[in-house]
Write an enzyme that holds these catalytic residues in place. Structure first.
Site, mmCIF file in Angstrom:
data_model
loop_
_atom_site.group_PDB
_atom_site.id
_atom_site.type_symbol
_atom_site.label_atom_id
_atom_site.label_comp_id
_atom_site.label_asym_id
_atom_site.label_seq_id
_atom_site.Cartn_x
_atom_site.Cartn_y
_atom_site.Cartn_z
ATOM 1 N N LYS A 105 0.817 -1.227 0.000
ATOM 2 C CA LYS A 105 0.000 0.000 0.000
ATOM 3 C C LYS A 105 0.843 1.267 0.000
ATOM 4 C CE LYS A 105 -4.540 -1.424 1.242
ATOM 5 N NZ LYS A 105 -4.483 -2.838 1.691
ATOM 6 N N GLU A 127 -9.771 7.252 3.722
ATOM 7 C CA GLU A 127 -10.608 6.405 4.581
ATOM 8 C C GLU A 127 -9.922 5.060 4.677
ATOM 9 O OE1 GLU A 127 -11.136 4.136 1.373
ATOM 10 O OE2 GLU A 127 -11.635 6.241 1.133
ATOM 11 N N SER A 396 1.537 -9.832 -0.931
ATOM 12 C CA SER A 396 1.227 -8.396 -0.829
ATOM 13 C C SER A 396 1.526 -7.800 0.532
ATOM 14 C CB SER A 396 -0.237 -8.167 -1.203
ATOM 15 O OG SER A 396 -1.093 -8.961 -0.394
HETATM 16 C C1 LIG Z 1 -5.329 -3.840 1.294
HETATM 17 C C2 LIG Z 1 -4.606 -5.099 1.029
HETATM 18 C C3 LIG Z 1 -4.937 -5.946 -0.061
HETATM 19 C C4 LIG Z 1 -6.093 -5.686 -0.983
HETATM 20 O O1 LIG Z 1 -6.006 -4.538 -1.765
HETATM 21 P P1 LIG Z 1 -5.690 -4.560 -3.328
HETATM 22 O O2 LIG Z 1 -5.952 -3.159 -3.753
HETATM 23 O O3 LIG Z 1 -6.615 -5.532 -3.982
HETATM 24 O O4 LIG Z 1 -4.281 -4.956 -3.488
HETATM 25 C C5 LIG Z 1 -4.169 -7.080 -0.276
HETATM 26 N N1 LIG Z 1 -3.144 -7.398 0.541
HETATM 27 C C6 LIG Z 1 -2.796 -6.620 1.594
HETATM 28 C C7 LIG Z 1 -1.651 -7.033 2.447
HETATM 29 C C8 LIG Z 1 -3.520 -5.457 1.880
HETATM 30 O O5 LIG Z 1 -3.171 -4.706 2.945
#
Ligand SMILES: *Cc1c(COP(=O)(O)O)cnc(C)c1O
Length: 413
Positions: A105, A127, A396
């Site tokens: 993020k 938000e 992610s």
């Molecule tokens: C917020 C989040 C997501 C989902 O958001 P995308 O916009 O679909 O990437 C996925 N993995 C993590 C670790 C997150 O914090």
């Protein structure tokens, strides 16, 4: 081996989508009140100027390196591979969990923070549901000396106390939203209201590749380094492209970041792991691509979960970051056109993915990312991976935020 390239050349790369109306095929666009139209068009102009300005790209690239920790690692996980049966595929993890603040993020938060400063806007609002996006935005605001207000539903604030404390420690004001169900939906409404009233001084920092144009494109581009780095790293390590790229799908930002640089490679299959929650048959899920239908949501036209009257449906996922009834317009288009395959992964499979990766490799993934891991476990168990397959899996985020939930479900305390 740690391979270090990709960042400088590929931080921002023009895409072939969207068109000038912000459309990805039939999806996307701007479904907003009149009062926001001018602000969105301003943002679009500012973004187009910024991405064409070598000084902007240089500053972003430099900060991604020095303050975020890019390029993130790509490495093979042989002990995890051994859990996938024989013949085992070759698996590489793209370690966005090792970026500063623990997820992808921050890539987007930093890009938009620099863009806001360039536009002369000294105030950031956002938000947040689970608090991960809020923490990234508060971090970047502190880094760039911008004032920061985060809207968060009162119920979410209770459930995510640690992230509320983090944001406040980082100097952000966290405003509790007490209307309606006191969750993310109401927090979005309050953020938009704030933005309309102070649009000259304020940038609304959207966290996923969703919402009205130009946000889906901006967020996608700021996440582009994920896949751009991974592509050159895997070519160096393996001498060829992967057969599969797997990423989890909430709004779509980490998935688009990972997928985009492989879009024009027909031999690379793109798999988006969606939250199947308690199971697709139960209705308690958040799998908008697999089970949704097109409609308007949060300023865009995209797949969403709605009932027969067009009311947005309630959702469930063990992963807060996937618990959203819509998905961004570009992923909707990619799924429609057959380039992307959406794969539902339920809570139980994601938890098993989390535990398997932790046991075999010493890496605790976020529950969101664990959906991508679960997707791969399932493919392997069904015998659907051809011998010799190479898999690139986008990790992610890290799982520290999910320890309580993991403890409950996996019987750890
Ligand atoms: C917020 C989040 C997501 C989902 O958001 P995308 O916009 O679909 O990437 C996925 N993995 C993590 C670790 C997150 O914090």
């Amino acid at each position: 081996m740690v391979v270090d390239h990709g960042v400088a050349r590929n931080t921002l790369r023009p895409g072939d989508f969207p068109d000038e109306r912000g459309r990805f095929g039939r999806f996307g666009g701007r479904y907003v009140p009149e009062g926001l139209m001018a602000a969105l068009l301003d943002l679009e102009r500012a973004y187009d100027a910024a991405r064409a300005d070598p000084a902007f790209v240089r500053e972003l690239t430099g900060l991604l390196r020095s303050r975020v920790g890019r390029p993130t690692l790509l490495h093979r996980v042989p002990r995890f591979e051994a859990q996938l049966g024989t013949p085992a595929p070759t698996v590489y993890l793209k370690r966005e969990d090792m970026a500063h603040t623990g997820s992808h993020k921050i890539n987007n938060a930093l890009g938009q923070g620099l863009l806001a400063r360039r536009m002369g806007k000294r105030r950031i609002i956002a938000e947040t549901g689970a608090g991960q996006h809020g923490v990234a935005v508060a971090t970047v605001s502190a880094m760039l000396g911008l004032s920061c207000t985060i809207y968060m539903g009162a119920v979410d604030m209770e459930r995510q106390r640690a992230n509320v404390i983090r944001m406040r420690l980082l100097g952000a004001e966290v405003r509790a939203v007490e209307t309606g169900n006191r969750r993310i939906k109401e927090a979005i409404t309050e953020s938009v209201r704030d933005w309309v009233s102070q649009v000259d001084t304020t940038h609304y920092l959207l966290g996923s590749a969703a919402g009205p144009a130009p946000y889906p494109r901006i967020v996608r581009d700021f996440q582009h380094p994920i896949g751009a780095e991974a592509r050159s790293q895997i070519l160096t390590a393996e001498g060829r492209l992967p057969d599969y790229v797997i990423a989890c799908v909430g709004g779509g930002s980490n998935a688009l970041g990972a997928f985009r640089p492989f879009m024009a490679d027909p031999g690379v299959r793109l798999l988006g792991a969606e939250a199947a929650g308690r199971g697709m048959a139960t209705g308690a899920h958040a799998a908008s691509l697999s089970a949704g239908s097109p409609g308007e949501i949060d300023g865009t036209f995209s797949y969403l979960l709605q009932d027969d009257d067009g009311q947005i449906a309630g959702t469930h996922s063990v992963a807060a970051g996937l618990d959203y009834p819509g998905v961004g317009p570009e992923l909707s288009h990619l799924e429609d056109s057959g380039r992307l395959t959406a794969v539902p992964v339920d809570d139980a499979l994601a938890l098993r993915g989390m535990e398997t990766l932790a046991h075999s490799e010493g890496i605790i993934p976020a529950l969101e990312s664990a959906h991508a891991v679960g997707c791969l476990l399932d493919l392997a168990e069904r015998g659907e991976l051809a011998a010799g397959s190479v898999v690139l899996l986008c990790l992610s985020g890290r799982g520290d935020k999910d320890l309580e939930i993991a403890a409950q479900h996996l019987g750890l305390c």
